[in-house]
Design a protein around this motif. Sequence first.
Motif, PDB file in Angstrom:
ATOM      1  N   UNK A 164       0.882  -1.171  -0.107  1.00  0.00           N
ATOM      2  CA  UNK A 164      -0.123   0.043   0.096  1.00  0.00           C
ATOM      3  C   UNK A 164       0.902   1.202   0.103  1.00  0.00           C
ATOM      4  N   UNK A 165       1.981   1.222   0.160  1.00  0.00           N
ATOM      5  CA  UNK A 165       2.885   2.341   0.212  1.00  0.00           C
ATOM      6  C   UNK A 165       3.435   2.803  -1.146  1.00  0.00           C
ATOM      7  N   UNK A 166       3.395   1.736  -2.055  1.00  0.00           N
ATOM      8  CA  UNK A 166       3.732   1.947  -3.531  1.00  0.00           C
ATOM      9  C   UNK A 166       2.797   1.814  -4.374  1.00  0.00           C
ATOM     10  N   UNK A 167       1.591   1.009  -3.835  1.00  0.00           N
ATOM     11  CA  UNK A 167       0.637   0.597  -4.793  1.00  0.00           C
ATOM     12  C   UNK A 167       0.981  -0.188  -5.920  1.00  0.00           C
ATOM     13  N   UNK A 168       1.850  -1.032  -5.615  1.00  0.00           N
ATOM     14  CA  UNK A 168       2.514  -2.344  -6.511  1.00  0.00           C
ATOM     15  C   UNK A 168       2.226  -3.373  -5.871  1.00  0.00           C
ATOM     16  N   UNK A 169       2.282  -4.529  -6.711  1.00  0.00           N
ATOM     17  CA  UNK A 169       2.115  -5.837  -6.079  1.00  0.00           C
ATOM     18  C   UNK A 169       2.996  -6.719  -6.751  1.00  0.00           C
ATOM     19  N   UNK A 170       3.010  -8.011  -5.925  1.00  0.00           N
ATOM     20  CA  UNK A 170       3.996  -9.134  -6.688  1.00  0.00           C
ATOM     21  C   UNK A 170       3.129 -10.350  -6.411  1.00  0.00           C
ATOM     22  N   UNK A 171       3.085 -11.040  -7.519  1.00  0.00           N
ATOM     23  CA  UNK A 171       2.385 -12.369  -7.625  1.00  0.00           C
ATOM     24  C   UNK A 171       3.374 -13.529  -7.631  1.00  0.00           C
ATOM     25  N   UNK A 172       3.143 -14.364  -6.378  1.00  0.00           N
ATOM     26  CA  UNK A 172       3.696 -15.531  -6.194  1.00  0.00           C
ATOM     27  C   UNK A 172       2.967 -16.816  -6.805  1.00  0.00           C
ATOM     28  N   UNK A 173       3.323 -17.398  -7.662  1.00  0.00           N
ATOM     29  CA  UNK A 173       2.420 -18.478  -8.117  1.00  0.00           C
ATOM     30  C   UNK A 173       3.142 -19.739  -8.763  1.00  0.00           C
ATOM     31  N   UNK A 174       2.677 -20.644  -9.300  1.00  0.00           N
ATOM     32  CA  UNK A 174       3.272 -21.970  -9.547  1.00  0.00           C
ATOM     33  C   UNK A 174       4.305 -21.610 -10.759  1.00  0.00           C
ATOM     34  N   UNK A 175       4.014 -20.513 -11.761  1.00  0.00           N
ATOM     35  CA  UNK A 175       5.074 -20.084 -12.553  1.00  0.00           C
ATOM     36  C   UNK A 175       6.542 -19.587 -12.116  1.00  0.00           C
ATOM     37  N   UNK A 176       6.586 -19.231 -10.962  1.00  0.00           N
ATOM     38  CA  UNK A 176       7.870 -18.748 -10.121  1.00  0.00           C
ATOM     39  C   UNK A 176       8.340 -19.686  -9.153  1.00  0.00           C
ATOM     40  N   UNK A 177       7.362 -19.750  -7.901  1.00  0.00           N
ATOM     41  CA  UNK A 177       7.830 -20.615  -7.065  1.00  0.00           C
ATOM     42  C   UNK A 177       6.974 -21.661  -6.200  1.00  0.00           C
ATOM     43  N   UNK A 178       5.718 -21.334  -6.145  1.00  0.00           N
ATOM     44  CA  UNK A 178       4.709 -22.026  -5.511  1.00  0.00           C
ATOM     45  C   UNK A 178       4.500 -23.262  -6.175  1.00  0.00           C
ATOM     46  N   UNK A 179       4.050 -24.270  -5.200  1.00  0.00           N
ATOM     47  CA  UNK A 179       3.664 -25.480  -5.838  1.00  0.00           C
ATOM     48  C   UNK A 179       2.338 -25.611  -6.597  1.00  0.00           C
ATOM     49  N   UNK A 180       1.400 -24.841  -6.118  1.00  0.00           N
ATOM     50  CA  UNK A 180       0.144 -24.952  -6.900  1.00  0.00           C
ATOM     51  C   UNK A 180      -0.460 -23.532  -6.880  1.00  0.00           C
ATOM     52  N   UNK A 181      -1.536 -23.193  -7.402  1.00  0.00           N
ATOM     53  CA  UNK A 181      -1.998 -21.572  -7.455  1.00  0.00           C
ATOM     54  C   UNK A 181      -3.342 -21.646  -6.446  1.00  0.00           C
ATOM     55  N   UNK A 182      -3.561 -22.724  -5.781  1.00  0.00           N
ATOM     56  CA  UNK A 182      -4.862 -22.548  -5.199  1.00  0.00           C
ATOM     57  C   UNK A 182      -4.305 -22.449  -3.517  1.00  0.00           C
ATOM     58  N   UNK A 183      -4.625 -21.132  -3.119  1.00  0.00           N
ATOM     59  CA  UNK A 183      -4.692 -20.622  -1.620  1.00  0.00           C
ATOM     60  C   UNK A 183      -5.833 -20.959  -0.810  1.00  0.00           C
ATOM     61  N   UNK A 184      -5.684 -21.855   0.037  1.00  0.00           N
ATOM     62  CA  UNK A 184      -6.992 -22.181   0.655  1.00  0.00           C
ATOM     63  C   UNK A 184      -6.989 -21.326   2.286  1.00  0.00           C
TER      64      UNK A 184
END
Length: 912
Positions: free
Chosen positions: A269-289
């Motif tokens: 919220x300080x820079x109004x920027x975001x990062x997306x962590x997903x299967x394409x970079x490092x997570x094992x799958x894209x579904x966050x429960x």
Amino acid sequence: MKAKLLLILFLLSFQIHSQELLPFVENYSKSDYNGDNQIWSVAQGNDKAMYFANNYYFLRYDGVKWEKYSLPNKTIIRSVMVDSDRIYTGSYKEFGYWTRKNGKMVYTSISDKTNVFDDSDNEEIWKIFKFGDKIYFQSFNNLFIYNGTSIKKLKFDFLVSYCFPIDNELLVASVSDGIYKMKNGRFEKIENWSVLENNVIHAIEKFKNKTYFFTQKNGVYVEEKGKLSAWNSSLNSILKESNINVAKFIKNNKLIIGTANKGVFIFDLNTNSFKNINRDNVLMNNSILSIGQDKENDLWLGLDNGIAHVEVNSPISIFYDNSGVLGSVYSVANTSKGYLMASNHGIFKYEGKEFSLISGTQGQAWNISKINNKYLIGHNDGTFLYDNGVVSKLNTINGGWNIAKSTVDNSYLQASYSGIVIYNDPNNLTRNINVTGIIKPIKFVAQNRKNEIWAADSNRGLYRILYNDLYQTTTVKNVTQQSKISNDFGVKLFEFRNEILFLINKTWYTYNSISNQLEKNALFNSNFKEVSNIVSIDENHFLILEGGLLYTIYAKGNEFIRKVIQQKYYRGKIINDNLKIFKNENNYLLNLDDGFISLQLDYKQESKTNISIEAFANNKLIDENSKIPYNSELRVHVLSGVFGAARPTLFYTINSGKELISIDNGLIVLNNMNSGTNELRILGHDGLKYNELSTFQFIIAKPWYFSFWMILLYFVAIGTVLYLYYKWNKIRYIQKLKLRDEELKHQKEILEIELKAENDLITQEYEKHILELELQSKSSEVAGKSLSIAKQSEMIESIQGILDSNVDLNKLKSEIKKVIKINAVNKHEWETFESNLNLIHNDFIKDLSKKYPALTAKDIKLCIYLKMNLSSKEIAPMINISYRGVELHRYRLRKKLSLNQDESLSKFLLSI
């Protein structure tokens, strides 16, 4: 051809355009925790362990060990909440709490043996929260309120998604009718939030006087001062396509949003920027429960398949490349727009979240050095220059491994495949000078004196190069050979406070210009004994690789303050002998074989690390000073309760041993310990020295064969053996006495037999003696008779001689001859004489015949007469030959007996 190349470059850029500098993520799969797929809920306990609702399992992770439990009724666990030392869980028609006893989690049911669930209910507890001083268990149809002793049940008149405690109110999100709030045990609808109707709301969060509503499919709404509107962010449109599952505000003005199909978004919220962590970079799958947060304010994500620990507040960030397009990064530098990377696949740049290979730079790139806002890049195909986003080939000098700035002037020295290159004008890098006299691959180079360069061969050897002001080489000396250092492989140069140090086979040297020899450096050898690599950061900071661990070092006078970089960030990713670090304002970029990490250097005195120890023998928790069986495995868990970047690197020693052993992931496994009391010491490093943090004593029992009962058995066995030995010896003694008596009796009998035999022998000897006397008598008789016969013969011979001389007395002659003939020995008497003679000398005859088989009977007869010591004159009538005939016969006998002239024939015959 160009079109095809451009297409390939476009595809490469497309494949990896989403890469960016991300928080470090630790993934835990089912094989790690040995459980099921979905992680429905996550929370950290007051014991600092993490707890997870994992379908049919309740999981616990303390940073060392995963534990897995099931409910007594084996139902699915949907929710977890921590309050004090209790871990509450909700399941199908079941809720209760877990407590830890003796190293195990023990479950206590609250709903069991109550009537809170009707037989017709089909309820699952999806959420647990504390509101006021009560614990709330929420299903989609009911709310169960637990005050510590009793349970109150509230039934919803509508289908709900979840309840949310916001400030002093409890908001209830319905599935289709909007938001309700609970008041005095009743639910009242909030009318002015009708825009939220027909939305499934998965999260409501209050942040800086604003209330955020996270809908499943319609993005985020924000309420401020009674006005509700869609969240004004570029991320909101993405979230509408992502299916929000969970959201949470965390420290440092960050918003975490977990989605069903696009992983997790970290919004700043300080820079109004975001990062997306997903299967394409490092997570094992894209579904966050589910989302949980630990006491370090880092995230724990419950995935549809696995668990992820995201260090969002760590001073370390990582640039990942899971695609393999980037390859191994040998050097990295920041630019005004992003990052520049030299890899084994070429030169890459990352700008504006776009990642691409720079055209024409394919191949092995080694090093990037910043010179006056320009970047000099060593490459297999030559040296490249990167200036204002444009890459150009500066020269054809191949394989620029490293570049070092001279401390004498503003020139730069480049180590390459073919020697050393000097750039003496930083403003005009097109000008360069090749150092002559050393045309070989040089890996490291340094200069701290005018007209002198130090160079380390890529394989082995350290060279001192002297040149004149015209850059003409005058002397090249192999200093390691000159100093008689045999193991000079992989020499490394390190400049420290205008002095060049040489790391050779883990030993530090400096050069003595007076003796022209390398000498060991006491300061560095005492502080950095097992260093395998070192990289300079700036004048007072450097990086070392020691014992497999990376440390950043701050040199404060003659003290070295060190800070360890946890191994999990680079384990198995360091490129040996090609470690490089680039300073980027307050961050430092370190190359890895699949990207790079960005870290901050902070040498503040760390607070004392609080750790606890849990020791398990045969999977049972043991207390300190407990006794464990001999030769059993002891697993010691060193728990710090810290999972992220602040997790301490710990070491241990056993029984005051001097060797410090690194504790890997908090686990110490001890085997084959000696019996008796043992002490385990846990140590941490405060930057300057090792400090003892905790100790744990335990007792290893004696081996079973040294136990009390076994020792007692040994004594009994020894006593029995001694008793049996005594009895055996007694029996043997009695047997010996009997045997001795029998032996004495036998000896007596033998003695009697010997006496009898001796008497018989005496008798035989006596009889023999009598016989010998008789034989001697007969022999004398024979000799006498022989002598008488000889005398008689002699007489007769004399008479006959007289008669022969008297010629006148013929008649007398005739009469005398007649008498002589009458008195002559008859033939029978002579035969008897010879028979007796042979009988007496039988043994002599046998021995003589055996030794001299050529002797005749007449020779033997002569030998017998000679042995009887008869003279030739006496022998002549006995064998009826003349005296001369006897002498002649004796002469022939001597020859047959091979006697010399000096040897006596009679003595010889007596000796036989």
